[in-house]
Design a protein around this motif. Structure first.
Motif, PDB file in Angstrom:
ATOM      1  N   SER A   1       0.888  -1.189  -0.074  1.00  0.00           N
ATOM      2  CA  SER A   1      -0.056  -0.026   0.059  1.00  0.00           C
ATOM      3  C   SER A   1       0.998   1.360  -0.090  1.00  0.00           C
ATOM      4  O   SER A   1       0.393   2.379  -0.275  1.00  0.00           O
ATOM      5  N   LYS A   2       2.114   1.069   0.284  1.00  0.00           N
ATOM      6  CA  LYS A   2       3.106   2.196   0.215  1.00  0.00           C
ATOM      7  C   LYS A   2       3.140   2.786  -1.160  1.00  0.00           C
ATOM      8  O   LYS A   2       2.934   2.225  -2.231  1.00  0.00           O
ATOM      9  N   ASN A   3       3.407   4.199  -1.030  1.00  0.00           N
ATOM     10  CA  ASN A   3       3.681   5.113  -2.309  1.00  0.00           C
ATOM     11  C   ASN A   3       2.685   4.753  -3.417  1.00  0.00           C
ATOM     12  O   ASN A   3       2.995   4.498  -4.572  1.00  0.00           O
ATOM     13  N   GLY A   4       1.288   4.801  -3.018  1.00  0.00           N
ATOM     14  CA  GLY A   4       0.345   4.805  -4.315  1.00  0.00           C
ATOM     15  C   GLY A   4       0.188   3.400  -4.567  1.00  0.00           C
ATOM     16  O   GLY A   4       0.042   3.084  -5.992  1.00  0.00           O
ATOM     17  N   GLY A   5       0.805   2.497  -3.902  1.00  0.00           N
ATOM     18  CA  GLY A   5       0.763   0.975  -4.619  1.00  0.00           C
ATOM     19  C   GLY A   5      -0.581   0.313  -4.668  1.00  0.00           C
ATOM     20  O   GLY A   5      -1.816   0.970  -4.765  1.00  0.00           O
ATOM     21  N   LEU A   6      -0.555  -1.314  -4.867  1.00  0.00           N
ATOM     22  CA  LEU A   6      -1.491  -1.864  -5.343  1.00  0.00           C
ATOM     23  C   LEU A   6      -2.770  -1.635  -4.304  1.00  0.00           C
ATOM     24  O   LEU A   6      -4.199  -1.726  -4.930  1.00  0.00           O
ATOM     25  N   MET A   7      -2.806  -1.462  -3.187  1.00  0.00           N
ATOM     26  CA  MET A   7      -3.655  -1.781  -2.191  1.00  0.00           C
ATOM     27  C   MET A   7      -3.835  -0.375  -1.462  1.00  0.00           C
ATOM     28  O   MET A   7      -2.750   0.289  -1.138  1.00  0.00           O
ATOM     29  N   SER A   8      -5.043   0.109  -1.142  1.00  0.00           N
ATOM     30  CA  SER A   8      -5.097   1.191  -0.277  1.00  0.00           C
ATOM     31  C   SER A   8      -5.107   0.902   1.173  1.00  0.00           C
ATOM     32  O   SER A   8      -5.344  -0.457   1.356  1.00  0.00           O
ATOM     33  N   ILE A   9      -4.930   1.886   1.959  1.00  0.00           N
ATOM     34  CA  ILE A   9      -5.096   1.321   3.326  1.00  0.00           C
ATOM     35  C   ILE A   9      -6.341   1.007   3.920  1.00  0.00           C
ATOM     36  O   ILE A   9      -6.388  -0.064   4.634  1.00  0.00           O
ATOM     37  N   GLU A  10      -7.333   1.309   3.451  1.00  0.00           N
ATOM     38  CA  GLU A  10      -8.701   0.798   3.529  1.00  0.00           C
ATOM     39  C   GLU A  10      -8.878  -0.655   3.069  1.00  0.00           C
ATOM     40  O   GLU A  10      -9.386  -1.446   3.808  1.00  0.00           O
ATOM     41  N   ASP A  11      -7.927  -0.905   2.024  1.00  0.00           N
ATOM     42  CA  ASP A  11      -8.205  -2.463   1.465  1.00  0.00           C
ATOM     43  C   ASP A  11      -7.419  -3.415   2.624  1.00  0.00           C
ATOM     44  O   ASP A  11      -7.730  -4.368   2.785  1.00  0.00           O
ATOM     45  N   VAL A  12      -6.310  -2.686   3.092  1.00  0.00           N
ATOM     46  CA  VAL A  12      -5.365  -3.456   4.161  1.00  0.00           C
ATOM     47  C   VAL A  12      -6.129  -3.891   5.253  1.00  0.00           C
ATOM     48  O   VAL A  12      -6.420  -4.693   5.776  1.00  0.00           O
ATOM     49  N   ILE A  13      -7.084  -2.695   5.650  1.00  0.00           N
ATOM     50  CA  ILE A  13      -8.143  -2.814   6.928  1.00  0.00           C
ATOM     51  C   ILE A  13      -8.902  -3.893   6.619  1.00  0.00           C
ATOM     52  O   ILE A  13      -9.317  -4.825   7.291  1.00  0.00           O
ATOM     53  N   GLU A  14      -9.657  -4.059   5.496  1.00  0.00           N
ATOM     54  CA  GLU A  14     -10.747  -4.943   5.119  1.00  0.00           C
ATOM     55  C   GLU A  14     -10.132  -6.410   5.065  1.00  0.00           C
ATOM     56  O   GLU A  14     -10.328  -7.434   5.558  1.00  0.00           O
ATOM     57  N   GLU A  15      -8.567  -6.692   4.473  1.00  0.00           N
ATOM     58  CA  GLU A  15      -8.184  -7.789   4.496  1.00  0.00           C
ATOM     59  C   GLU A  15      -7.912  -8.515   6.072  1.00  0.00           C
ATOM     60  O   GLU A  15      -8.108  -9.349   6.504  1.00  0.00           O
ATOM     61  N   CYS A  16      -7.178  -7.437   6.805  1.00  0.00           N
ATOM     62  CA  CYS A  16      -7.065  -7.788   8.241  1.00  0.00           C
ATOM     63  C   CYS A  16      -8.233  -8.412   8.875  1.00  0.00           C
ATOM     64  O   CYS A  16      -8.238  -9.162   9.689  1.00  0.00           O
ATOM     65  N   GLU A  17      -9.378  -7.498   8.703  1.00  0.00           N
ATOM     66  CA  GLU A  17     -10.641  -7.855   9.394  1.00  0.00           C
ATOM     67  C   GLU A  17     -11.047  -9.246   9.091  1.00  0.00           C
ATOM     68  O   GLU A  17     -11.373 -10.033  10.124  1.00  0.00           O
ATOM     69  N   LEU A  18     -10.711  -9.682   7.949  1.00  0.00           N
ATOM     70  CA  LEU A  18     -11.128 -10.868   7.455  1.00  0.00           C
ATOM     71  C   LEU A  18     -10.269 -12.003   7.924  1.00  0.00           C
ATOM     72  O   LEU A  18     -10.596 -13.014   8.270  1.00  0.00           O
ATOM     73  N   PHE A  19      -8.824 -11.872   7.837  1.00  0.00           N
ATOM     74  CA  PHE A  19      -7.957 -12.733   8.716  1.00  0.00           C
ATOM     75  C   PHE A  19      -8.193 -13.203   9.958  1.00  0.00           C
ATOM     76  O   PHE A  19      -8.184 -14.298  10.433  1.00  0.00           O
TER      77      PHE A  19
END
Ligand code: HEM
Length: 509
Positions: free
Chosen positions: A297-315
């Motif tokens: 998600s760094k430097n406008g990478g493929l995932m946004s921070i919101e995407d990261v949050i969603e995946e974390c919640e799922l894990f």
């Protein structure tokens, strides 16, 4: 002027009402009738459509009747766990029959080849009710589709690569030894213990450490929120099929929204802390799931921070409840079939002696692997896989219209006497002695982690965790079922023991 304005306004209101009425008529009457006709024309049996509710009243009644029951360990338990589907199949003489989730036809599929084809066609067969999934589980991979899913899957696959799992294994071992300490302390007071909460804590601790570099205690509130959310499954299940239901300010809807928002706030905080620590140049884990996702998600990478949050919640959810089910059913089976407990312990002692189990020795655990496979056959945490056709499609010789829901009954296939023999309900790990291909005759009849592109992304992680946990438990305790144990597997979100798992534990040293 005023009269003209009034006329325009009332025309708009009339037009909007007519459109709305036409939509309702189509959703609740014309469409279901058309689909029913198409299914029946192909010789598929099923319940006739009943206006608006379909089979939902009977479906909920059957869950409410079956859920409190306990059964014998040697009983066929899928007719109990999948009671309504089982009833439909018995009524219509076999697989590929249908019932109604409100206005949505749900096709019950028990043909292994057809299921294989359906899960392979991920472009056409999507996960149904993505909104409900997002509400109950959080967003992320589980509810993503199309290009969005392809992008996310690629990134998350990387996080579950064998090399990364190697780095996570020592943290799993640490969680296991902490569980043993807790069990020993509790067993010092009474040797009869309900091990289910200990197992749930263990799998929660493992996912917290492996995924987020924190402990279960730090994730306590997250797990409490997950528990509350799972408890809301039943109230939501009754009405979620009604279009627009999620917008109604019902008690369950309000509660689930509040949970979701608190969960996201906590996870945002976890990520924020990690970002700050990185900025300060502190030594933060880069090889846990969070580290890998944040890298993307760094430097406008493929995932946004919101995407990261969603995946974390799922894990947090997907990574804890599932493995907890596998572990608890394994312990129950090792008690019910003590000869396998002895064999498994002898193997663990041969491989690890008195040392802590470690990743390197796991491939020598042949008997433990056979035991886990047999447990996954009899007690698959996901006894059903759900899909929905996004367009009309032909699979096998069935044409499935768009918008049909599918229940793929892997739990029933894995306990079908025609496939597994007359001793199908007996726990017999020997079936897997020559490997899965031999046990299944190369048929797609053993798929506890599903198959195809959307197969469980955490299956290697889950098996490593399960082997390490069972090996550690066998080294430290012998187990026996308590006389108060009631066998009551039920799929409330995941297959779990409804009345816990009271066992008698004897420390071995
Ligand atoms: C015994 C343990 C487990 C079992 C039996 C299991 C089973 C499954 C099954 C059957 C599916 C496919 C569902 C479908 O196609 O609709 C699935 C998907 C998934 N599982 Fe697991 N699972 C387990 C452990 C885990 C763990 C430990 C994690 C993560 C830490 C995990 C994460 C996921 C994710 C993210 C998906 C969605 C994959 C996608 O759509 O691309 N699972 N799991």
């Amino acid at each position: 002027m005023e009269a003209t304005f009034g006329l325009i306004l009332s025309s708009i209101v009339v037009a909007a009402s007519l459109t709305w009425a036409a939509k309702l008529l189509n959703t609740f009457w014309l469409r279901p009738r058309k689909i029913e006709k198409l299914l029946r024309e192909q010789g598929l049996g099923g319940n006739p459509y009943r206006l608006i509710v379909g089979d939902m009243t009977d479906f909920m009644k059957s869950i409410n009747e079956e859920q409190p029951k306990s059964i014998e360990i040697s009983d066929a338990h899928m007719p109990h766990v999948l009671a309504y589907e089982h009833r439909i199949i018995s009524t219509y003489g076999g697989g590929n029959c249908f019932y109604w989730l409100g206005p949505w036809a749900r096709l019950v599929v028990t043909d292994p080849e057809l299921i294989k084809e359906i899960v392979r066609r991920f472009d056409v067969f999507v996960r149904p009710f993505p909104e409900l999934t997002r509400t109950l589980v959080g967003g992320g991979l589980l509810s993503a589709e199309g290009e969005e899913w392809v992008k996310r899957r690629k990134i998350v696959d990387h996080a579950f690569h064998v090399d990364k799992l190697k780095d996570m294994a020592p943290r799993i071992v640490l969680s296991c030894s902490l569980m043993i300490q807790k069990l020993k302390a509790a067993a010092a007071t009474s040797c009869e213990l309900d091990v289910w909460p200990f197992i749930e804590d263990l799998t929660g601790d493992v996912i917290s450490r492996a995924a987020f570099g924190s402990s279960y205690e730090q994730g306590t509130r997250v797990f409490e929120l997950i528990r509350q959310r799972v408890d809301l499954t039943m109230p939501l299940l009754q009405f979620f099929y009604l279009p627009g239901y999620k917008y109604l300010p019902t008690k369950s809807n309000r509660k689930v929204k509040a949970i979701s928002s608190e969960m996201k706030t906590i996870l945002r905080g976890v990520i924020h802390m990690r970002e700050k620590a990185m900025e300060r140049g502190e030594d933060v884990p880069k090889d846990d799931l969070l580290g890998i996702l944040m890298e993307n998600s760094k430097n406008g990478g493929l995932m946004s921070i919101e995407d990261v949050i969603e995946e974390c919640e799922l894990f947090y959810l997907a990574g804890s409840k599932t493995v907890a089910g596998l572990l608890v059913w394994t312990l129950v089976m090792l008690c019910a079939y003590p000869e396998w407990q002895t064999q498994a312990r002898e193997e663990v002692n041969r491989v690890f002696g008195n040392s802590e189990p470690a990743l390197q020795g796991l491939h020598h655990l042949k008997i433990v692997t056979m035991i886990l496979q047999e447990v996954l056959r009899l007690y698959p945490t996901n006894a059903v896989i759900y899909r929905c056709s996004s367009e009309e499609v032909k699979v096998g010789n069935v044409t499935i219209p768009a918008g049909v829901h599918l229940s793929l009954l892997i739990g029933l296939i894995q306990t079908d006497p025609k496939i597994w023999g007359d001793d199908v309900n007996k726990f017999n790990p020997e079936r897997f002695a020559q490997g899965v291909a031999k046990a299944t005759n190369n048929q797609p009849v053993f798929t506890p982690f599903s198959s195809g592109p959307r197969m469980c992304i955490g299956h290697n992680f889950a098996m490593i965790e399960a082997k390490l946990a069972i090996a550690t438990l066998l080294q430290h305790f012998s187990f026996q079922l308590s006389p108060s144990y009631k066998h009551a597997p039920f799929a409330l979100y995941k297959l779990r023991p409804q009345y816990g798992a009271p066992l008698i534990l004897r420390p071995l040293h």
